[in-house]
Write an enzyme that holds these catalytic residues in place. Structure first.
Site, PDB file in Angstrom:
ATOM      1  N   LYS A 192      50.376 120.202 -22.855  1.00 14.03           N
ATOM      2  CA  LYS A 192      49.441 120.703 -23.868  1.00 14.03           C
ATOM      3  C   LYS A 192      48.109 121.054 -23.205  1.00 14.03           C
ATOM      4  O   LYS A 192      47.755 120.482 -22.176  1.00 14.03           O
ATOM      5  CB  LYS A 192      49.172 119.599 -24.905  1.00 14.03           C
ATOM      6  N   ARG A 227      61.560 115.791 -32.263  1.00  9.08           N
ATOM      7  CA  ARG A 227      62.892 116.022 -32.829  1.00  9.08           C
ATOM      8  C   ARG A 227      63.981 115.440 -31.919  1.00  9.08           C
ATOM      9  O   ARG A 227      65.037 115.031 -32.409  1.00  9.08           O
ATOM     10  CB  ARG A 227      63.090 117.529 -33.071  1.00  9.08           C
TER      11      ARG A 227
END
Ligand code: BES
Ligand code: MN
Ligand code: ZN
Length: 485
Positions: free
Chosen positions: A262, A336
């Protein structure tokens, strides 16, 4: 904050507050207060507050009138909480140590009183552990609330305080930095809070997860020196209640993005990427402490997503516990991957009657809903309706989004069974579609993407800036309204 119930006004009370319904200033109040309120344009709108002084028994007393809004409408509980919160904002660091809430003749019902006190307690929560230089005048002084004239509300309050305890645990876990709360310390911190209760805790370590074949979860954790964990907390409050409801939480204790790193700006926010798991364990604590007549199991997947030399790479293919292969296109779509294995394990282990997961899953959710609603996705309309209703009643609001085969197709992989990201468009929906591929046929399932709800940049009615504890009250309300009634 200590709460006491009393039948009469303590003599010498220095600070007394009166809840005032909209347009209904009690005529038992001193004229100076009534006129002061009118002059200050106080009408009793929820959260409005007017502070004054009166002379009683020859001594000067501080008095507050706090608006509680209209009686008897859907937003009533929220109005009362707002009123409680307003009192705290005003008096928490005021120098006063004890607040007397005079409810004599107020006509408030037991649930009303509980809502008012909930506002006080939740708005008063703060985490000063790491502030060593707080000035005296910035330190909280208010330590107690005496509730007068509402002894019938004690039971409702004892139930509500169990829920408050859960919210506070969730906030604590979310607030702690990632060098303090990582998978193992999360388990320790939470286990200590369940010690002495009848909840059953199960912890899976990496060796056990390897044995079980949790390649998706382990792949996320493999770039971190911290070991991954799964924690399950089981509460069987209803022997006749049948299969449990499973609550699943994303517990990424820090999300750097991994090799798909990120950007640096704002990355500190990713300490709260375990907000879903905090909501689940907080809710479990609430249910256990109030001895909910329901069977519920909370399961959280705890990992740290870091980019070391052993980290997984974009393009890696991992095998999940249910045998599906996953092409990891983006190591930042890690939540996920963690949930896939935890959801599968929870279904295999507990055969739940329904499953609801909570996750700070996508930034796209914040773009869609901001900070007012969590996103809801479900394969079952009844479950969705029940959760939406619990959201409205608890104040932890949800808004439903679609699922469909057309979205599902977007995560087909050319090399494996599925890839972990779709195109940029509909990013929250394709994330939900990914999770759905790990839900067994016939299991009612709902997914709550709470990325925008876990942390607040500004104070709200029942929280300061920072951790909100979102989800705990939603789950508690859902259990109360659909499993216990
Ligand atoms: N934890 C983030 C989602 C997130 C972002 C929550 C910002 C709160 C604030 C999640 O793991 C993530 O990185 N998601 C990616 C998915 C993308 C790579 C498909 C995102 O939202 O950018
Ligand atoms: Mn991520
Ligand atoms: Zn994440």
């Amino acid at each position: 904050m200590q709460f006491h119930f009393s039948s009469d006004l303590p003599s010498g009370a220095r600070l007394v507050a009166y809840p005032v319904p909209q347009g209904k200033l009690p005529d038992t109040l001193e004229p100076v207060l009534r006129e002061g309120a009118a002059a200050g344009r106080f009408t009793g709108k929820a959260g409005e507050l007017i502070a004054g002084f009166v002379e009683r028994d020859g001594a000067v007393r501080q008095v507050a009138l706090v608006g509680i809004g209209e009686l008897g409408h859907e937003g009533r509980a929220a109005d009362l909480e707002k009123a409680g919160g307003a009192l705290v904002t005003k008096y928490l660091t005021s120098g006063q140590t004890e607040l007397v809430l005079d409810l004599t003749g107020s006509g408030l019902s037991a649930p009303d009183v509980a809502s008012l006190l909930m506002g006080v307690r939740l708005r008063a929560w703060r985490y000063d552990k790491y502030r060593t230089k707080l000035k005296d005048e910035a330190k909280p002084t208010l330590t107690g609330v005496t509730v007068v004239g509402a002894s019938g509300a004690e039971e409702a309050w004892s139930r509500a305080s169990a829920v408050a305890e859960g919210v506070e645990l969730a906030r604590e876990l979310v607030t702690e930095p990632a060098n303090v709360i990582y998978p193992e310390s999360f388990v320790e911190r939470v286990s200590a809070r369940f010690a002495g209760t009848e909840a059953e805790l199960v912890v899976l370590d990496e060796a056990q997860m390897t044995e079980l074949g949790m390649g998706a979860l382990l792949g996320v954790g493999q770039g971190s020196v911290r070991e991954s964990r799964v924690l399950a907390i089981r509460w069987n409050g209803n022997p006749q209640g049948g299969a449990p409801t499973a609550l699943i939480g994303k517990g990424v204790t820090f999300d750097t993005g991994g090799i798909s790193l990120k950007p640096g700006a704002g990355m500190e926010d990713m300490k709260w990427d375990m907000g879903g798991s905090a909501a689940v364990v907080g809710a479990m604590l609430a249910l256990v402490k109030r001895r909910a007549k329901a069977n519920v199991v909370g399961v959280v997947g705890l990992v740290e997503n870091m980019p070391d030399g052993n980290a997984q790479r974009p393009g890696d293919v991992v095998t999940s516990m249910n045998g599906q292969t996953i092409e990891v296109i983006n190591t930042d779509a890690e939540g996920r991957l963690v949930l896939a294995d935890v959801m599968h394990w929870a279904q295999q282990e507990f055969s739940p009657a329904r499953m609801v997961d909570f996750a700070t899953l996508t930034g796209a959710m914040i773009i869609a809903l901001g900070h007012e609603h969590g996103g809801l996705f479900a394969n079952d309309d009844k479950l969705a309706e029940d959760l939406l209703a619990a959201g409205r009643a608890s104040g932890d609001k949800l808004w439903r989004f679609p699922l469909s085969p057309a979205y599902d197709k977007l995560i087909d992989s050319p090399i494996a069974d599925i890839k972990n990201v779709g195109p940029r468009q509909a990013g929250s929906i394709t994330a939900a579609q990914f999770l759905q591929r790990f839900v067994s046929e016939g299991t009612p399932w709902a997914h709550c993407d709470i990325a925008g709800m876990v942390w607040a940049d500004k104070p709200g009615a029942t929280h300061d800036k920072g951790a909100t504890g979102y989800g705990v009250r939603l789950i508690d309300q859902f259990v109360r309204d659909t499993l216990e009634s």
